[in-house]
Design a protein around this motif. Structure first.
Motif, PDB file in Angstrom:
ATOM      1  N   GLN A 196      38.264  19.406  45.117  1.00 55.79           N
ATOM      2  CA  GLN A 196      37.203  18.510  44.400  1.00 55.79           C
ATOM      3  C   GLN A 196      38.018  17.715  43.698  1.00 55.79           C
ATOM      4  N   VAL A 197      39.033  17.976  42.871  1.00 56.11           N
ATOM      5  CA  VAL A 197      39.792  17.021  42.110  1.00 56.11           C
ATOM      6  C   VAL A 197      40.389  16.119  42.629  1.00 56.11           C
ATOM      7  N   ILE A 198      41.170  16.381  43.798  1.00 54.28           N
ATOM      8  CA  ILE A 198      42.002  15.284  44.567  1.00 54.28           C
ATOM      9  C   ILE A 198      41.293  14.303  45.223  1.00 54.28           C
ATOM     10  N   PRO A 199      40.392  14.737  46.125  1.00 59.07           N
ATOM     11  CA  PRO A 199      39.723  13.943  46.804  1.00 59.07           C
ATOM     12  C   PRO A 199      38.549  12.916  46.046  1.00 59.07           C
ATOM     13  N   THR A 200      37.974  13.383  44.872  1.00 59.79           N
ATOM     14  CA  THR A 200      37.075  12.659  44.000  1.00 59.79           C
ATOM     15  C   THR A 200      37.990  11.704  43.458  1.00 59.79           C
ATOM     16  N   TYR A 201      39.284  11.946  42.773  1.00 61.24           N
ATOM     17  CA  TYR A 201      39.967  10.840  42.125  1.00 61.24           C
ATOM     18  C   TYR A 201      41.038  10.230  42.969  1.00 61.24           C
ATOM     19  N   GLY A 202      40.939  10.364  44.185  1.00 66.54           N
ATOM     20  CA  GLY A 202      41.937   9.766  45.116  1.00 66.54           C
ATOM     21  C   GLY A 202      43.509  10.060  44.777  1.00 66.54           C
ATOM     22  N   SER A 258      42.400   9.648  31.809  1.00 72.80           N
ATOM     23  CA  SER A 258      41.503  10.344  32.476  1.00 72.80           C
ATOM     24  C   SER A 258      42.061  10.424  33.584  1.00 72.80           C
ATOM     25  N   LEU A 259      41.283  11.281  34.606  1.00 68.25           N
ATOM     26  CA  LEU A 259      41.833  11.435  35.817  1.00 68.25           C
ATOM     27  C   LEU A 259      41.722  10.278  36.747  1.00 68.25           C
ATOM     28  N   GLU A 260      40.902   9.373  36.634  1.00 71.36           N
ATOM     29  CA  GLU A 260      41.019   8.049  37.122  1.00 71.36           C
ATOM     30  C   GLU A 260      42.256   7.347  36.859  1.00 71.36           C
ATOM     31  N   LEU A 272      29.629  43.420  34.982  1.00 74.10           N
ATOM     32  CA  LEU A 272      29.623  44.120  33.453  1.00 74.10           C
ATOM     33  C   LEU A 272      29.377  43.000  32.283  1.00 74.10           C
ATOM     34  N   GLY A 273      29.246  41.762  32.727  1.00 71.86           N
ATOM     35  CA  GLY A 273      28.990  40.824  31.800  1.00 71.86           C
ATOM     36  C   GLY A 273      29.781  39.998  31.400  1.00 71.86           C
ATOM     37  N   TYR A 274      29.864  39.150  30.546  1.00 71.36           N
ATOM     38  CA  TYR A 274      30.917  38.221  30.023  1.00 71.36           C
ATOM     39  C   TYR A 274      31.401  38.510  28.699  1.00 71.36           C
ATOM     40  N   TRP A 275      32.716  38.177  28.346  1.00 73.19           N
ATOM     41  CA  TRP A 275      33.273  38.350  27.003  1.00 73.19           C
ATOM     42  C   TRP A 275      33.873  37.132  26.336  1.00 73.19           C
ATOM     43  N   TYR A 276      33.854  35.995  26.989  1.00 73.96           N
ATOM     44  CA  TYR A 276      34.160  34.564  26.722  1.00 73.96           C
ATOM     45  C   TYR A 276      33.069  33.690  27.222  1.00 73.96           C
ATOM     46  N   ASP A 277      32.893  32.629  26.619  1.00 76.53           N
ATOM     47  CA  ASP A 277      31.708  31.544  27.186  1.00 76.53           C
ATOM     48  C   ASP A 277      31.928  30.311  26.963  1.00 76.53           C
ATOM     49  N   ASP A 278      33.296  30.052  26.804  1.00 78.99           N
ATOM     50  CA  ASP A 278      33.713  28.508  26.517  1.00 78.99           C
ATOM     51  C   ASP A 278      34.809  28.497  27.566  1.00 78.99           C
ATOM     52  N   ALA A 279      35.247  28.885  28.706  1.00 81.35           N
ATOM     53  CA  ALA A 279      36.388  28.529  29.740  1.00 81.35           C
ATOM     54  C   ALA A 279      36.167  27.440  30.145  1.00 81.35           C
ATOM     55  N   LYS A 280      37.264  26.933  30.424  1.00 79.02           N
ATOM     56  CA  LYS A 280      37.212  25.326  31.095  1.00 79.02           C
ATOM     57  C   LYS A 280      38.606  25.080  31.887  1.00 79.02           C
ATOM     58  N   LEU A 281      38.354  24.741  33.201  1.00 79.91           N
ATOM     59  CA  LEU A 281      39.454  24.268  33.960  1.00 79.91           C
ATOM     60  C   LEU A 281      39.937  22.927  33.584  1.00 79.91           C
ATOM     61  N   THR A 282      41.040  22.563  33.551  1.00 85.76           N
ATOM     62  CA  THR A 282      41.914  21.220  32.933  1.00 85.76           C
ATOM     63  C   THR A 282      42.831  20.907  33.918  1.00 85.76           C
ATOM     64  N   ILE A 283      42.984  19.505  33.859  1.00 81.92           N
ATOM     65  CA  ILE A 283      44.247  18.783  34.176  1.00 81.92           C
ATOM     66  C   ILE A 283      44.837  18.167  32.916  1.00 81.92           C
ATOM     67  N   ASP A 317      43.953  17.265  27.427  1.00 83.03           N
ATOM     68  CA  ASP A 317      43.525  17.200  28.734  1.00 83.03           C
ATOM     69  C   ASP A 317      43.084  15.790  29.056  1.00 83.03           C
ATOM     70  N   LEU A 318      43.192  15.630  30.209  1.00 81.50           N
ATOM     71  CA  LEU A 318      42.583  14.369  30.976  1.00 81.50           C
ATOM     72  C   LEU A 318      40.973  14.511  31.059  1.00 81.50           C
ATOM     73  N   GLU A 319      40.197  13.297  30.750  1.00 78.85           N
ATOM     74  CA  GLU A 319      38.803  13.283  30.724  1.00 78.85           C
ATOM     75  C   GLU A 319      38.541  13.358  32.428  1.00 78.85           C
ATOM     76  N   ASP A 320      37.571  13.955  32.583  1.00 77.30           N
ATOM     77  CA  ASP A 320      36.926  14.232  34.060  1.00 77.30           C
ATOM     78  C   ASP A 320      35.596  13.500  34.211  1.00 77.30           C
ATOM     79  N   PRO A 321      35.478  12.311  34.173  1.00 74.66           N
ATOM     80  CA  PRO A 321      34.361  11.606  34.157  1.00 74.66           C
ATOM     81  C   PRO A 321      33.436  12.077  35.314  1.00 74.66           C
TER      82      PRO A 321
END
Length: 311
Positions: free
Chosen positions: A176-182, A145-147, A124-135, A228-232
């Motif tokens: 994604q996050v855990i294996p990418t950043y050890g 950063s996550l590093e 039915l479309g979207y109502w918000y366009d700047d959602a972001k997952l974070t640590i 938020d921690l940076e996610d390079p």
């Protein structure tokens, strides 16, 4: 499902929503039926019963679901709601238990559900366009950063505090996050959003370091000293849109509501004020009271929505 609430009439909030009745008055019809609703779409009018699946733990979805519940009930709809894990909500939407859900993050967070159910729902479309997952971490902690978090895990008690097992954020963090950043040596605690927020409050109140899975938009950024921690490597994905999903036959059963949902949006100021009233204030007895207060503070909201929808 929770039965629809019967309420006494408001003043300003009712005035704000009364104009919507011009489009929805007379929606009830005794002929025909579809799903959980009453009335026949062959008349071109909306069915009057609507069931909303609310994703547990996702505060923006909870807030928006209660906003729509209040608006629709004021216009004479019989609204039922049930709060459940996102996976249960989406399964129920496909299986006929729900007509609508208002918190689907795409294209990343809930991509697996879109792949599984995309052919059996109505977007039915979207109502918000700047959602972001974070640590997120407390703002005075050392990691930037996550590093850094991988190298400084001792500073955070070797623990990353998560939310519900079925959440897309949990899946992305694990895959994604855990294996990418050890981060495999950190204890990834999967629990619930309320439990995560309780730990976040306890740690920040005590001046202790903490790392949690979080997301924007969320009232926690206004309430707690976090950043938020940076996610390079981009493991958490880019900004997303929050979509609304209806049943496969939603547009046929709710032609007017489809238009209204298509015109619906909230900016950061509107959303954060609604969330803060609902989750971060002792002034209101429950979600309904918070929504009513918000509508009184935004008296043209429904009028503007109706005008944008052209109904």
């Amino acid at each position: 499902m929770t039965p629809a609430r019967k309420r006494t009439t408001r003043t300003a909030a009712v005035a704000a929503t009364a104009v919507l009745g011009l489009a929805l008055t007379g929606c009830a019809s005794d002929s025909g039926s579809g799903g959980s609703g009453d009335g026949a779409s062959s008349t071109g009018e909306d069915e009057t019963s609507v069931s909303i699946g609310i994703p547990s733990g996702w505060d923006e979805g909870i807030a928006v679901s209660h906003l729509w519940t209040t608006i629709l009930e004021d216009e004479g709809y019989d609204v039922s709601t049930q709060t459940a894990d996102v996976g249960v909500v989406y399964t129920g939407l496909v299986g006929g238990d729900f007509d609508l859900t208002l918190d689907v993050w795409l294209p990343y967070t809930h991509a697996s559900y879109e792949k599984k159910y995309g052919g059996e729902i109505t977007d039915l479309g979207y109502w918000y366009d700047d959602a972001k997952l974070t640590i997120a971490v407390n703002e005075d902690s050392p990691a930037q950063s996550l590093e850094d978090l991988a190298a400084m895990s001792d500073e955070y008690g070797n623990k990353l505090v998560g939310i519900e097992a079925g959440a897309g954020l949990t899946e992305i963090t694990q895959d994604q996050v855990i294996p990418t950043y050890g981060l495999e040596d950190m204890d990834y605690s999967i629990s619930s959003t309320p439990a995560m927020l309780a730990e976040l409050k306890g740690a920040t109140d005590a001046g202790e370091n903490i790392a949690v899975t979080l997301w924007r938009p969320h009232w926690a950024y206004d309430e707690f000293p976090v950043r938020d921690l940076e996610d390079p490597e981009g493991a958490l994905g880019e900004a997303e849109k929050i979509h609304m999903w209806g049943s496969a036959d939603f547009e046929e059963r709710y032609p007017t509501l489809t238009k209204l949902l298509g015109a619906f949006s909230l900016d950061d100021e509107q959303l954060f004020s609604l969330e803060n009233m609902m989750f971060n204030s002792d002034e209101y007895a429950d979600e309904q009271a918070a929504v009513e207060a918000w509508l009184e503070e935004n008296p043209t909201f429904v009028d503007d929505l109706k005008e944008a929808a052209g109904v």
